[in-house]
Design an enzyme around this catalytic site. Structure first.
Site, PDB file in Angstrom:
ATOM      1  N   ARG A  77       0.863  -1.182   0.000  1.00 57.05           N
ATOM      2  CA  ARG A  77       0.000   0.000   0.000  1.00 57.05           C
ATOM      3  C   ARG A  77       0.899   1.232   0.000  1.00 57.05           C
ATOM      4  NH1 ARG A  77       2.222   2.241   3.871  1.00 57.05           N
ATOM      5  NH2 ARG A  77       0.638   3.850   3.683  1.00 57.05           N
ATOM      6  N   GLY A  78       0.235   2.398  -0.180  1.00 56.28           N
ATOM      7  CA  GLY A  78       1.004   3.635  -0.354  1.00 56.28           C
ATOM      8  C   GLY A  78       1.150   3.868  -1.852  1.00 56.28           C
ATOM      9  N   ALA A  79       0.850   5.103  -2.289  1.00 52.74           N
ATOM     10  CA  ALA A  79       0.719   5.369  -3.730  1.00 52.74           C
ATOM     11  C   ALA A  79       1.933   4.944  -4.567  1.00 52.74           C
ATOM     12  CB  ALA A  79       0.383   6.846  -3.941  1.00 52.74           C
ATOM     13  N   ARG A 106      -7.078  -0.641  -7.154  1.00 44.50           N
ATOM     14  CA  ARG A 106      -7.465   0.423  -6.202  1.00 44.50           C
ATOM     15  C   ARG A 106      -7.688   1.701  -7.017  1.00 44.50           C
ATOM     16  NH1 ARG A 106      -4.222   1.089  -0.690  1.00 44.50           N
ATOM     17  NH2 ARG A 106      -6.158   2.107  -0.094  1.00 44.50           N
ATOM     18  N   GLN A 109      -2.338   2.945   9.817  1.00 44.06           N
ATOM     19  CA  GLN A 109      -1.013   2.946   9.163  1.00 44.06           C
ATOM     20  C   GLN A 109      -0.009   3.787   9.943  1.00 44.06           C
ATOM     21  OE1 GLN A 109      -3.949   3.403   7.629  1.00 44.06           O
ATOM     22  NE2 GLN A 109      -3.909   2.778   5.488  1.00 44.06           N
ATOM     23  N   ASP A 131      -2.114  10.766  -2.573  1.00 48.01           N
ATOM     24  CA  ASP A 131      -2.458   9.684  -3.502  1.00 48.01           C
ATOM     25  C   ASP A 131      -2.792  10.202  -4.891  1.00 48.01           C
ATOM     26  OD1 ASP A 131      -3.045   8.556  -0.669  1.00 48.01           O
ATOM     27  OD2 ASP A 131      -2.805   6.847  -2.014  1.00 48.01           O
ATOM     28  N   ASN A 153      -5.459  12.426   0.128  1.00 43.02           N
ATOM     29  CA  ASN A 153      -4.578  11.595   0.953  1.00 43.02           C
ATOM     30  C   ASN A 153      -5.475  10.845   1.934  1.00 43.02           C
ATOM     31  OD1 ASN A 153      -1.858  10.739   1.646  1.00 43.02           O
ATOM     32  ND2 ASN A 153      -2.123  11.848   3.564  1.00 43.02           N
ATOM     33  N   LYS A 154      -4.868  10.018   2.755  1.00 44.97           N
ATOM     34  CA  LYS A 154      -5.611   9.165   3.687  1.00 44.97           C
ATOM     35  C   LYS A 154      -6.650   9.964   4.475  1.00 44.97           C
ATOM     36  CE  LYS A 154      -5.486   5.669   3.914  1.00 44.97           C
ATOM     37  NZ  LYS A 154      -6.503   4.821   3.229  1.00 44.97           N
TER      38      LYS A 154
HETATM   39  O1  MRU Z   1      -4.617   3.303   1.968  1.00 41.82           O
HETATM   40  P1  MRU Z   1      -3.136   3.513   1.919  1.00 41.82           P
HETATM   41  O2  MRU Z   1      -2.411   3.024   3.125  1.00 41.82           O
HETATM   42  O3  MRU Z   1      -2.546   3.004   0.622  1.00 41.82           O
HETATM   43  O4  MRU Z   1      -2.984   5.104   1.900  1.00 41.82           O
HETATM   44  C1  MRU Z   1      -1.698   5.641   1.851  1.00 41.82           C
HETATM   45  C2  MRU Z   1      -1.676   7.111   1.947  1.00 41.82           C
HETATM   46  O5  MRU Z   1      -2.683   7.766   2.044  1.00 41.82           O
HETATM   47  C3  MRU Z   1      -0.324   7.752   1.793  1.00 41.82           C
HETATM   48  O6  MRU Z   1      -0.246   8.914   2.560  1.00 41.82           O
HETATM   49  C4  MRU Z   1      -0.107   8.097   0.309  1.00 41.82           C
HETATM   50  O7  MRU Z   1      -0.306   6.971  -0.484  1.00 41.82           O
HETATM   51  C5  MRU Z   1       1.239   8.646   0.058  1.00 41.82           C
HETATM   52  S1  MRU Z   1       2.464   7.422   0.163  1.00 41.82           S
HETATM   53  C6  MRU Z   1       3.977   8.099  -0.140  1.00 41.82           C
END
Ligand code: MRU
Length: 352
Positions: free
Chosen positions: A51-53, A96, A202, A243, A253-254
């Site tokens: 996970r994470g963009a 996703r 997270q 994201d 973002n999250k």
């Molecule tokens: O749902 P996730 O854990 O994939 O969400 C991640 C985030 O929101 C991060 O802040 C974002 O992807 C940036 S990662 C460098």
């Protein structure tokens, strides 16, 4: 500029398959899982093993290479192979919906296929090599983001961050936490406040783990506490990841990031977004066009498999929110720190 290395490699191509940290098991278990088919990669992205963009971008690129390896065994004509691989690539990109890095990296693979003059075997090899190239570029880009970002971190600053935009959200250094790492390399008095980040935690599970592994002083707070500490003067700046960023600077973002941005504005605290240019989607004008992922009710109703609410209660679980550009002090990219007017500075970053 001094460099501070993260000890983590989140995702890596290993010849015939992709190896990644299983992030659903953190922090108790730091384990790697080998992903050997395209369908396994689709599930790994969807279930957030990765996970994470930026990390899911690289995962998507590896996923296309895995599908290509499978199709190579089917004795298809080159034309049929390309047609089927394009369908599989589009399917991978749908695992996703919010992080644009996934679509960006899959498109890179599709462009490679389109432009390749090789036979099937050659295309498969090119896709694997391109996946590795994207891995290496991701780390290099994050280090640039870190070094630009470190310039806006005051001496001894307390940096608040939300979710995990670190080594574990990328290939190995981080965007928001890349800024922290680069700042800490120069100034050992820098410290971090990490939001817990409900519902999937997270911040608690991943950010605190990777920062303490690197010896960076970190305090975990629950999501509702940020304005309390801001009012007390204990937070100097906020740095978060993203994201998807629209052409006007609105940044998804999250979930919970928007709340932090509003609190930061109220308390006159700078609020920065750290992200590679691959997170900026210039095809959309504003954040209203960003598709927000809806996730399962269990993420909210349960913690560690235990129900925490009335079983029949209504649940809505958007995975992300959009912070309006007016609340963002700067967007830290590999090309420098973009400032308002974002329409202009983003267009310039892409032009130059
Ligand atoms: O749902 P996730 O854990 O994939 O969400 C991640 C985030 O929101 C991060 O802040 C974002 O992807 C940036 S990662 C460098």
């Amino acid at each position: 500029m001094a460099e501070f290395h993260s000890k983590i490699k989140t995702i890596e191509w290993k010849g015939e398959y992709s190896r990644m940290v299983d992030q659903t098991r953190l922090p108790e278990h730091f384990e790697y899982v080998d992903i050997k088919t395209g369908d396994e990669m689709f599930d790994a992205i969807k279930t957030m093993i990765v996970r994470g963009a930026p990390a899911i971008g690289v995962a998507g690129a590896h996923g296309v290479a895995l599908y290509a390896q499978e199709l190579e065994k089917e004795n298809l004509s080159r034309e049929e192979f390309v047609k089927k691989l394009f369908e599989k690539a589009d399917y991978m990109a749908s695992s996703r919906p919010t992080a644009v890095n996934l679509m960006w990296a899959v498109k890179k693979q599709k462009d490679l296929i389109k432009n390749s003059e090789s036979d099937i075997k050659g295309i498969v090899e090119e896709l694997k090599r391109n996946g590795i190239k994207l891995e290496n570029e991701d780390v290099a880009i994050n280090k640039k983001i870190g070094d630009y970002g470190a310039q806006i971190v005051p001496k001894g600053a307390a940096i608040l961050t939300h979710c995990n935009a670190g080594a574990l959200a990328t290939v190995g250094y981080g965007t928001a936490l890349g800024v922290v790492r680069s700042a800490f390399a120069n100034d050992k008095t820098v410290k971090v406040f990490a939001d817990e980040t409900r519902p999937r935690q997270q911040g608690a599970r991943i950010t605190t783990l990777e920062l303490t592994m690197d010896g960076i002083p970190t305090t975990l707070i629950t999501d509702g506490m940020c304005s309390y500490f801001m009012k007390k003067g204990m937070i100097d700046l906020v740095v978060v990841g993203a994201d998807r960023i629209a052409a006007n600077g609105d940044a998804a973002n999250k979930i919970g990031t928007y709340t932090v941005a509003i609190a930061a504005k109220y308390h006159n605290i700078p609020f920065y977004v750290a992200a590679p240019l691959s997170t900026i989607d210039t095809s959309i004008k504003t954040g209203n066009e960003i598709v927000i992922e809806e996730r399962s009710r269990e993420e909210v109703t349960h913690i560690n498999g235990k129900i925490i609410c009335a079983p029949e209660v209504n649940i809505i679980n958007p995975g992300f929110d959009v912070t309006p550009h007016e609340l963002i002090t700067g967007i830290i990219t590999e090309k420098g720190i973009l400032r308002p007017d974002y329409k202009k500075s983003i267009a310039e970053a892409f032009a130059g």
